[in-house]
Design a protein around this motif. Structure first.
Motif, PDB file in Angstrom:
ATOM      1  N   SER A  89       0.796  -1.220   0.000  1.00 25.92           N
ATOM      2  CA  SER A  89       0.000   0.000   0.000  1.00 25.92           C
ATOM      3  C   SER A  89       0.834   1.279   0.000  1.00 25.92           C
ATOM      4  N   LEU A  90       2.152   1.163  -0.169  1.00 22.12           N
ATOM      5  CA  LEU A  90       2.980   2.369  -0.280  1.00 22.12           C
ATOM      6  C   LEU A  90       3.077   2.781  -1.746  1.00 22.12           C
ATOM      7  N   TYR A  91       3.796   3.861  -2.003  1.00 20.11           N
ATOM      8  CA  TYR A  91       3.882   4.397  -3.364  1.00 20.11           C
ATOM      9  C   TYR A  91       4.996   3.697  -4.148  1.00 20.11           C
ATOM     10  N   GLU A  92       4.612   2.997  -5.208  1.00 22.24           N
ATOM     11  CA  GLU A  92       5.587   2.223  -5.976  1.00 22.24           C
ATOM     12  C   GLU A  92       6.550   3.106  -6.753  1.00 22.24           C
ATOM     13  N   ASP A  93       6.150   4.338  -7.053  1.00 25.15           N
ATOM     14  CA  ASP A  93       7.030   5.215  -7.829  1.00 25.15           C
ATOM     15  C   ASP A  93       7.938   6.056  -6.945  1.00 25.15           C
ATOM     16  N   LEU A  94       7.865   5.866  -5.630  1.00 23.19           N
ATOM     17  CA  LEU A  94       8.790   6.519  -4.707  1.00 23.19           C
ATOM     18  C   LEU A  94       9.842   5.520  -4.249  1.00 23.19           C
ATOM     19  N   THR A  95      10.990   6.031  -3.835  1.00 22.64           N
ATOM     20  CA  THR A  95      12.043   5.152  -3.317  1.00 22.64           C
ATOM     21  C   THR A  95      11.693   4.727  -1.893  1.00 22.64           C
ATOM     22  N   VAL A  96      12.497   3.814  -1.371  1.00 22.89           N
ATOM     23  CA  VAL A  96      12.326   3.374   0.011  1.00 22.89           C
ATOM     24  C   VAL A  96      12.402   4.562   0.962  1.00 22.89           C
ATOM     25  N   LEU A  97      13.437   5.369   0.807  1.00 28.55           N
ATOM     26  CA  LEU A  97      13.616   6.526   1.678  1.00 28.55           C
ATOM     27  C   LEU A  97      12.473   7.529   1.526  1.00 28.55           C
ATOM     28  N   GLU A  98      12.051   7.771   0.298  1.00 28.86           N
ATOM     29  CA  GLU A  98      10.969   8.732   0.073  1.00 28.86           C
ATOM     30  C   GLU A  98       9.668   8.261   0.709  1.00 28.86           C
ATOM     31  N   ARG A 115      14.651  11.340  10.943  1.00 29.33           N
ATOM     32  CA  ARG A 115      15.901  10.828  10.350  1.00 29.33           C
ATOM     33  C   ARG A 115      16.472   9.692  11.187  1.00 29.33           C
ATOM     34  N   ALA A 116      16.473   9.867  12.515  1.00 26.43           N
ATOM     35  CA  ALA A 116      17.023   8.834  13.390  1.00 26.43           C
ATOM     36  C   ALA A 116      16.181   7.556  13.338  1.00 26.43           C
ATOM     37  N   ARG A 117      14.870   7.712  13.334  1.00 27.75           N
ATOM     38  CA  ARG A 117      13.991   6.553  13.316  1.00 27.75           C
ATOM     39  C   ARG A 117      14.081   5.810  11.991  1.00 27.75           C
ATOM     40  N   ILE A 118      14.148   6.528  10.880  1.00 25.76           N
ATOM     41  CA  ILE A 118      14.273   5.884   9.569  1.00 25.76           C
ATOM     42  C   ILE A 118      15.592   5.122   9.482  1.00 25.76           C
ATOM     43  N   ALA A 119      16.681   5.729   9.967  1.00 30.64           N
ATOM     44  CA  ALA A 119      17.975   5.036   9.951  1.00 30.64           C
ATOM     45  C   ALA A 119      17.912   3.758  10.783  1.00 30.64           C
ATOM     46  N   GLU A 120      17.232   3.832  11.918  1.00 29.47           N
ATOM     47  CA  GLU A 120      17.082   2.653  12.784  1.00 29.47           C
ATOM     48  C   GLU A 120      16.314   1.548  12.071  1.00 29.47           C
ATOM     49  N   LEU A 121      15.224   1.914  11.409  1.00 31.88           N
ATOM     50  CA  LEU A 121      14.401   0.916  10.726  1.00 31.88           C
ATOM     51  C   LEU A 121      15.100   0.324   9.510  1.00 31.88           C
ATOM     52  N   LEU A 122      15.855   1.139   8.789  1.00 31.54           N
ATOM     53  CA  LEU A 122      16.616   0.612   7.651  1.00 31.54           C
ATOM     54  C   LEU A 122      17.588  -0.464   8.107  1.00 31.54           C
ATOM     55  N   ASP A 123      18.159  -0.268   9.285  1.00 34.77           N
ATOM     56  CA  ASP A 123      19.088  -1.260   9.839  1.00 34.77           C
ATOM     57  C   ASP A 123      18.339  -2.498  10.318  1.00 34.77           C
ATOM     58  N   ILE A 124      17.250  -2.314  11.058  1.00 38.50           N
ATOM     59  CA  ILE A 124      16.501  -3.438  11.608  1.00 38.50           C
ATOM     60  C   ILE A 124      15.980  -4.347  10.500  1.00 38.50           C
ATOM     61  N   TYR A 125      15.466  -3.767   9.432  1.00 43.08           N
ATOM     62  CA  TYR A 125      14.829  -4.552   8.379  1.00 43.08           C
ATOM     63  C   TYR A 125      15.705  -4.734   7.140  1.00 43.08           C
ATOM     64  N   GLY A 131      17.775   1.979   0.045  1.00 45.36           N
ATOM     65  CA  GLY A 131      17.209   3.307   0.249  1.00 45.36           C
ATOM     66  C   GLY A 131      16.875   4.051  -1.028  1.00 45.36           C
ATOM     67  N   PRO A 132      17.762   4.073  -2.043  1.00 42.84           N
ATOM     68  CA  PRO A 132      17.477   4.816  -3.276  1.00 42.84           C
ATOM     69  C   PRO A 132      16.596   4.064  -4.276  1.00 42.84           C
ATOM     70  N   GLN A 133      16.224   2.810  -3.971  1.00 43.37           N
ATOM     71  CA  GLN A 133      15.489   1.981  -4.928  1.00 43.37           C
ATOM     72  C   GLN A 133      13.995   2.280  -4.880  1.00 43.37           C
ATOM     73  N   GLN A 144       7.618  -6.375   1.811  1.00 40.05           N
ATOM     74  CA  GLN A 144       7.052  -6.731   3.098  1.00 40.05           C
ATOM     75  C   GLN A 144       7.811  -6.048   4.231  1.00 40.05           C
ATOM     76  N   ARG A 145       9.138  -6.079   4.165  1.00 40.74           N
ATOM     77  CA  ARG A 145       9.938  -5.446   5.215  1.00 40.74           C
ATOM     78  C   ARG A 145       9.738  -3.937   5.212  1.00 40.74           C
ATOM     79  N   LEU A 146       9.614  -3.352   4.029  1.00 45.02           N
ATOM     80  CA  LEU A 146       9.361  -1.912   3.943  1.00 45.02           C
ATOM     81  C   LEU A 146       7.993  -1.572   4.527  1.00 45.02           C
ATOM     82  N   SER A 147       6.993  -2.386   4.233  1.00 46.61           N
ATOM     83  CA  SER A 147       5.654  -2.148   4.766  1.00 46.61           C
ATOM     84  C   SER A 147       5.644  -2.218   6.289  1.00 46.61           C
ATOM     85  N   LEU A 148       6.366  -3.186   6.851  1.00 48.75           N
ATOM     86  CA  LEU A 148       6.426  -3.300   8.303  1.00 48.75           C
ATOM     87  C   LEU A 148       7.170  -2.117   8.907  1.00 48.75           C
TER      88      LEU A 148
END
Length: 341
Positions: A89-98, A115-125, A131-133, A144-148
């Protein structure tokens, strides 16, 4: 912390025209636990989840979620829950970070905290290198990991997951569940619907739904202990013929072939099921008969009458007509609004 139920529902019902999708459902879900919904197609799982998060108004009944009365306090609740749907349900034309930055802005996180929370989640999942994909080019497990990550970005104490692993492989499903137990350790509560029996066995408690009714509830061990049937496994030639003759008997609830074995559910009133089966003319060709431990799949069969081995929900992203209902557009279109608070 409080021991008050994270979710409390009494007499919960929902109609779509003449169709009664949920009928008088009672729920009490303890905090810091994983509670599962299991049931066949159109049994009301998705409809119930949507009522519990305030996206559907019940036709009858009372709901309290995290102390908020629904539907009156649905807006206050939305910032305290996370919701992950069957369909990405996220935007397919946006990157992971966006995507994650957008979700952070929706929930009003200050830039530094975001910024801190996103960095934490990128590491956890394990999403750092992605990020740029663009989300649309990711695999099912990566999505699935991005959705979570998006659903938990604002650290919600309650998470709703509607068929979250229907489009991923077994390894990603296993890793996903490990993340869920990590969330429980941090104090979260999770309600998950699934059509996988092995996933249902991982839940602390479970409700089996059919035709909008709760047919059984308890821990997986409790449900298996109270199943009301004996489970036998038999071997021998012509198992298809044996199955056909056994299922015609009133004492046999079901029979399903598992490779070179036949798994037979015999009504509990039969005191000595192995002796009873050996005495049948149909069993003369059998080379082995043994009583075995029940499984959650056996419980599901006895509760719903479903033959095992088939998914019990619509294909991911395609709920049945009465499950979706007239309000379904509010959670799927436009702009994949499921991530909004």
């Amino acid at each position: 912390m409080t021991d008050a139920p994270a979710i409390l529902a009494r007499g919960l019902s929902r109609r779509f025209g003449d169709q009664l999708a949920v009928d008088g459902l009672d729920l009490e879900i303890a905090p810091r636990s994983i509670y599962g919904f299991l049931g066949p197609n159109g049994c009301g799982k998705t409809t119930t989840v949507r009522m519990l998060i305030g996206l559907l108004t019940p036709s009858a009944g009372e709901i309290t979620v995290l102390g908020h009365r629904l539907p009156a306090e649905a807006e206050q609740l939305k910032r305290r829950i996370g919701y992950m749907t069957q369909k990405f349900s996220l935007y397919e034309d946006l990157t992971v970070l966006e995507n994650l930055r957008f979700v952070a802005s929706v929930y009003g996180l200050p830039p530094r905290e975001a910024r801190a929370r996103i960095a934490e989640l990128l590491d956890i999942y394990a999403l750092e290198r992605l990020g740029p994909q663009r989300a649309g080019s990711m695999s099912g497990g990566q999505r699935q990991r991005l959705s979570l990550a998006a659903a938990t970005l604002h650290r919600p104490p309650l998470l709703f997951l509607d068929e979250p692993t229907s489009a991923v492989d077994p390894e990603n499903r296993r890793d996903f569940w490990e993340h869920l137990f990590d969330l429980i350790d941090t104090g979260a509560t999770i309600l998950v619907s699934t059509h996988y029996m092995d996933e249902a066995e991982r839940c602390h408690r479970l409700a089996i739904l059919e035709a909008g009714h709760k047919r059984a509830e308890g821990s997986p061990a409790e449900l298996m202990a109270a199943m009301g049937a004996h489970v036998l496994e038999v071997e021998g030639p012509n198992l298809r013929r044996v199955k056909s003759t056994l299922t015609a008997l009133p004492e046999v609830l079901s029979a399903a072939q598992l490779g070179s074995r036949l798994r037979v559910l015999v009504r509990e009133r039969i005191d000595q099921p192995v002796t009873w089966l050996r005495a049948l003319p149909q069993a003369r060709v059998l080379t082995e008969i043994a009583q075995v431990r029940p499984s959650l799949e056996d419980v599901f069969v006895t509760c719903t009458g479903q033959q095992t081995g088939q998914p019990t929900e619509p294909e991911a992203g395609h709920p049945t007509e009465h499950e979706a209902g007239p309000d379904s557009a509010t959670v799927s279109e436009p702009g994949r609004g499921d991530t909004r608070p």
